[in-house]
Design an enzyme around this catalytic site. Structure first.
Site, PDB file in Angstrom:
ATOM      1  N   GLU A  97      29.972  -2.713  53.512  1.00 55.56           N
ATOM      2  CA  GLU A  97      31.260  -2.950  52.697  1.00 55.56           C
ATOM      3  C   GLU A  97      30.326  -3.872  51.403  1.00 55.56           C
ATOM      4  OE1 GLU A  97      34.108  -5.259  55.091  1.00 55.56           O
ATOM      5  OE2 GLU A  97      34.121  -6.748  53.587  1.00 55.56           O
ATOM      6  N   ASP A  98      29.375  -4.246  51.335  1.00 50.23           N
ATOM      7  CA  ASP A  98      29.122  -4.973  50.117  1.00 50.23           C
ATOM      8  C   ASP A  98      27.896  -4.573  49.446  1.00 50.23           C
ATOM      9  OD1 ASP A  98      31.133  -6.597  50.664  1.00 50.23           O
ATOM     10  OD2 ASP A  98      29.798  -8.141  52.026  1.00 50.23           O
ATOM     11  N   HIS A 158      23.532 -14.790  56.436  1.00 51.85           N
ATOM     12  CA  HIS A 158      25.016 -14.625  57.073  1.00 51.85           C
ATOM     13  C   HIS A 158      24.678 -13.566  58.037  1.00 51.85           C
ATOM     14  CE1 HIS A 158      28.936 -13.792  57.926  1.00 51.85           C
ATOM     15  NE2 HIS A 158      29.090 -12.672  57.460  1.00 51.85           N
ATOM     16  N   ASP A 167      31.009 -12.901  63.320  1.00 50.29           N
ATOM     17  CA  ASP A 167      31.115 -12.871  61.996  1.00 50.29           C
ATOM     18  C   ASP A 167      32.081 -14.100  61.379  1.00 50.29           C
ATOM     19  OD1 ASP A 167      31.065 -12.160  59.342  1.00 50.29           O
ATOM     20  OD2 ASP A 167      32.722 -10.655  59.515  1.00 50.29           O
ATOM     21  N   HIS A 204      26.331  -5.586  59.446  1.00 49.75           N
ATOM     22  CA  HIS A 204      27.885  -5.494  59.316  1.00 49.75           C
ATOM     23  C   HIS A 204      28.372  -5.390  58.034  1.00 49.75           C
ATOM     24  CE1 HIS A 204      28.016 -10.010  59.149  1.00 49.75           C
ATOM     25  NE2 HIS A 204      29.071  -9.647  58.773  1.00 49.75           N
ATOM     26  N   ASP A 205      27.707  -6.006  56.989  1.00 47.75           N
ATOM     27  CA  ASP A 205      28.212  -6.347  55.721  1.00 47.75           C
ATOM     28  C   ASP A 205      27.619  -5.141  54.541  1.00 47.75           C
ATOM     29  OD1 ASP A 205      30.383  -7.905  55.857  1.00 47.75           O
ATOM     30  OD2 ASP A 205      28.969  -9.514  55.962  1.00 47.75           O
TER      31      ASP A 205
HETATM   32  P1  NDP Z   1      37.760 -13.842  50.450  1.00 50.64           P
HETATM   33  O1  NDP Z   1      38.948 -14.670  51.049  1.00 50.64           O
HETATM   34  O2  NDP Z   1      37.887 -12.590  50.967  1.00 50.64           O
HETATM   35  O3  NDP Z   1      36.449 -14.633  50.750  1.00 50.64           O
HETATM   36  C1  NDP Z   1      35.962 -15.005  52.055  1.00 50.64           C
HETATM   37  C2  NDP Z   1      34.967 -14.132  52.295  1.00 50.64           C
HETATM   38  O4  NDP Z   1      33.909 -14.446  51.492  1.00 50.64           O
HETATM   39  C3  NDP Z   1      34.529 -14.263  53.710  1.00 50.64           C
HETATM   40  O5  NDP Z   1      35.051 -13.374  54.880  1.00 50.64           O
HETATM   41  C4  NDP Z   1      33.143 -13.776  53.838  1.00 50.64           C
HETATM   42  O6  NDP Z   1      32.979 -12.454  54.032  1.00 50.64           O
HETATM   43  C5  NDP Z   1      32.721 -14.291  52.277  1.00 50.64           C
HETATM   44  N1  NDP Z   1      31.826 -15.268  52.307  1.00 50.64           N
HETATM   45  C6  NDP Z   1      30.680 -15.336  51.198  1.00 50.64           C
HETATM   46  N2  NDP Z   1      30.261 -16.639  51.610  1.00 50.64           N
HETATM   47  C7  NDP Z   1      31.020 -17.533  52.184  1.00 50.64           C
HETATM   48  C8  NDP Z   1      30.733 -18.675  52.641  1.00 50.64           C
HETATM   49  N3  NDP Z   1      29.946 -19.335  52.284  1.00 50.64           N
HETATM   50  N4  NDP Z   1      31.608 -19.120  53.794  1.00 50.64           N
HETATM   51  C9  NDP Z   1      32.549 -18.133  54.095  1.00 50.64           C
HETATM   52  N5  NDP Z   1      32.685 -17.067  53.648  1.00 50.64           N
HETATM   53  C10 NDP Z   1      31.930 -16.357  52.789  1.00 50.64           C
HETATM   54  O7  NDP Z   1      38.128 -13.817  49.112  1.00 50.64           O
HETATM   55  P2  NDP Z   1      37.138 -13.359  47.950  1.00 50.64           P
HETATM   56  O8  NDP Z   1      36.064 -14.487  47.546  1.00 50.64           O
HETATM   57  O9  NDP Z   1      36.714 -12.056  48.360  1.00 50.64           O
HETATM   58  O10 NDP Z   1      38.059 -13.276  46.745  1.00 50.64           O
HETATM   59  C11 NDP Z   1      38.519 -11.928  46.461  1.00 50.64           C
HETATM   60  C12 NDP Z   1      39.926 -11.851  45.770  1.00 50.64           C
HETATM   61  O11 NDP Z   1      40.818 -12.806  46.244  1.00 50.64           O
HETATM   62  C13 NDP Z   1      39.656 -12.283  44.097  1.00 50.64           C
HETATM   63  O12 NDP Z   1      40.137 -11.372  43.373  1.00 50.64           O
HETATM   64  C14 NDP Z   1      40.593 -13.659  44.063  1.00 50.64           C
HETATM   65  O13 NDP Z   1      41.210 -13.707  42.867  1.00 50.64           O
HETATM   66  C15 NDP Z   1      41.431 -13.309  45.367  1.00 50.64           C
HETATM   67  N6  NDP Z   1      42.036 -14.502  45.910  1.00 50.64           N
HETATM   68  C16 NDP Z   1      42.157 -15.904  45.241  1.00 50.64           C
HETATM   69  C17 NDP Z   1      42.885 -17.223  45.817  1.00 50.64           C
HETATM   70  C18 NDP Z   1      42.931 -18.352  45.345  1.00 50.64           C
HETATM   71  O14 NDP Z   1      43.414 -19.145  45.866  1.00 50.64           O
HETATM   72  N7  NDP Z   1      42.517 -18.415  44.129  1.00 50.64           N
HETATM   73  C19 NDP Z   1      43.219 -16.839  47.417  1.00 50.64           C
HETATM   74  C20 NDP Z   1      43.053 -15.659  47.811  1.00 50.64           C
HETATM   75  C21 NDP Z   1      42.442 -14.454  47.333  1.00 50.64           C
HETATM   76  P3  NDP Z   1      31.875 -11.571  54.549  1.00 50.64           P
HETATM   77  O15 NDP Z   1      31.638 -12.016  56.092  1.00 50.64           O
HETATM   78  O16 NDP Z   1      32.307 -10.145  54.637  1.00 50.64           O
HETATM   79  O17 NDP Z   1      30.629 -11.863  53.405  1.00 50.64           O
HETATM   80 ZN    ZN Z   2      30.195 -11.096  57.409  1.00 51.33          ZN
END
Ligand code: NDP
Ligand code: ZN
Length: 180
Positions: free
Chosen positions: A66-67, A36, A123, A62-63
């Site tokens: 955070e991660d 990523h 991003d 960038h991550d």
């Molecule tokens: P997010 O919506 O934040 O996940 C999206 C983020 O995941 C992206 O911004 C990206 O961040 C990262 N990522 C990793 N792999 C991928 C990929 N293949 N494609 C796109 N993005 C990817 O939700 P989370 O998964 O962080 O969930 C966290 C909390 O949200 C949980 O506690 C959950 O229960 C809750 N939740 C549940 C919902 C539901 O419908 N079940 C809806 C909303 C929230 P980066 O660029 O920083 O890596």
């Molecule tokens: Zn990212």
């Protein structure tokens, strides 16, 4: 641009790779996390025409804060204050709740630096393309659409930064019927 920039970029890639080494993305194939940040930096250079090495370093890193266990001071010690600032500006505050973090990204987007806006655009573009390719395990189509609609609100605060990246985001969003 000095030949040193290439060493710097590779050293940054090495640092990010080590930091993310045990992590995987959320796609069904569980691809290595580092794909990523590499993808984000490549989008900036190949599609955005970005040549500012600090921005490309910011993309690779960038991550990390955070991660992973990486701190902003560590970034500054290794790569200097301007790279630190970019990473700081694109790092969500983990003290906030999920909903607060999502709202905060929308609210802050217009006020981050030009360099941070570039990283944020790339991003979002990389994440949206990944979601279009394949939804993460357990994600319903509604959840994917909710992500697109949230990303649109963030990107609206970043418009006017890089027309090529913004056009590419428009295109990806249109595939889900989201009009930016
Ligand atoms: P997010 O919506 O934040 O996940 C999206 C983020 O995941 C992206 O911004 C990206 O961040 C990262 N990522 C990793 N792999 C991928 C990929 N293949 N494609 C796109 N993005 C990817 O939700 P989370 O998964 O962080 O969930 C966290 C909390 O949200 C949980 O506690 C959950 O229960 C809750 N939740 C549940 C919902 C539901 O419908 N079940 C809806 C909303 C929230 P980066 O660029 O920083 O890596
Ligand atoms: Zn990212």
């Amino acid at each position: 641009k000095s030949p040193n920039d290439l060493a710097l970029l590779l050293r940054t890639l090495q640092f990010a790779t080590l930091k993310h080494s045990t992590q995987r993305r959320k796609d069904p194939e569980k691809t290595p996390y580092i794909n990523h940040p590499i993808g984000v930096a490549n989008i900036l250079a190949s599609e955005g025409g970005v040549t500012d090495v600090a921005v490309l370093q910011g993309a690779l890193l960038h991550d990390t804060v955070e991660d992973t266990n990486t701190t902003l001071d560590e970034i500054e010690n290794h790569f200097g204050a301007s790279v630190r600032r970019i990473v700081e500006e694109v790092t969500d505050n983990k003290a906030l709740s999920y909903d607060e973090r999502k709202r905060h990204q929308i609210a802050r987007a217009p006020f981050v630096s030009y360099e941070a806006k570039l990283v944020k655009l790339a991003d979002k573009l990389h994440n949206l393309r990944d979601l279009l390719r394949c939804a993460p395990e357990g994600w319903s189509p509604e959840r994917v659409l909710t992500y697109f609609e949230w990303a649109k609100k963030v990107v609206e605060g970043l418009l006017g930064t890089n027309l090529d990246l913004e056009e590419a985001i428009r295109l990806v969003m249109a595939r889900k019927g989201v009009v930016l």
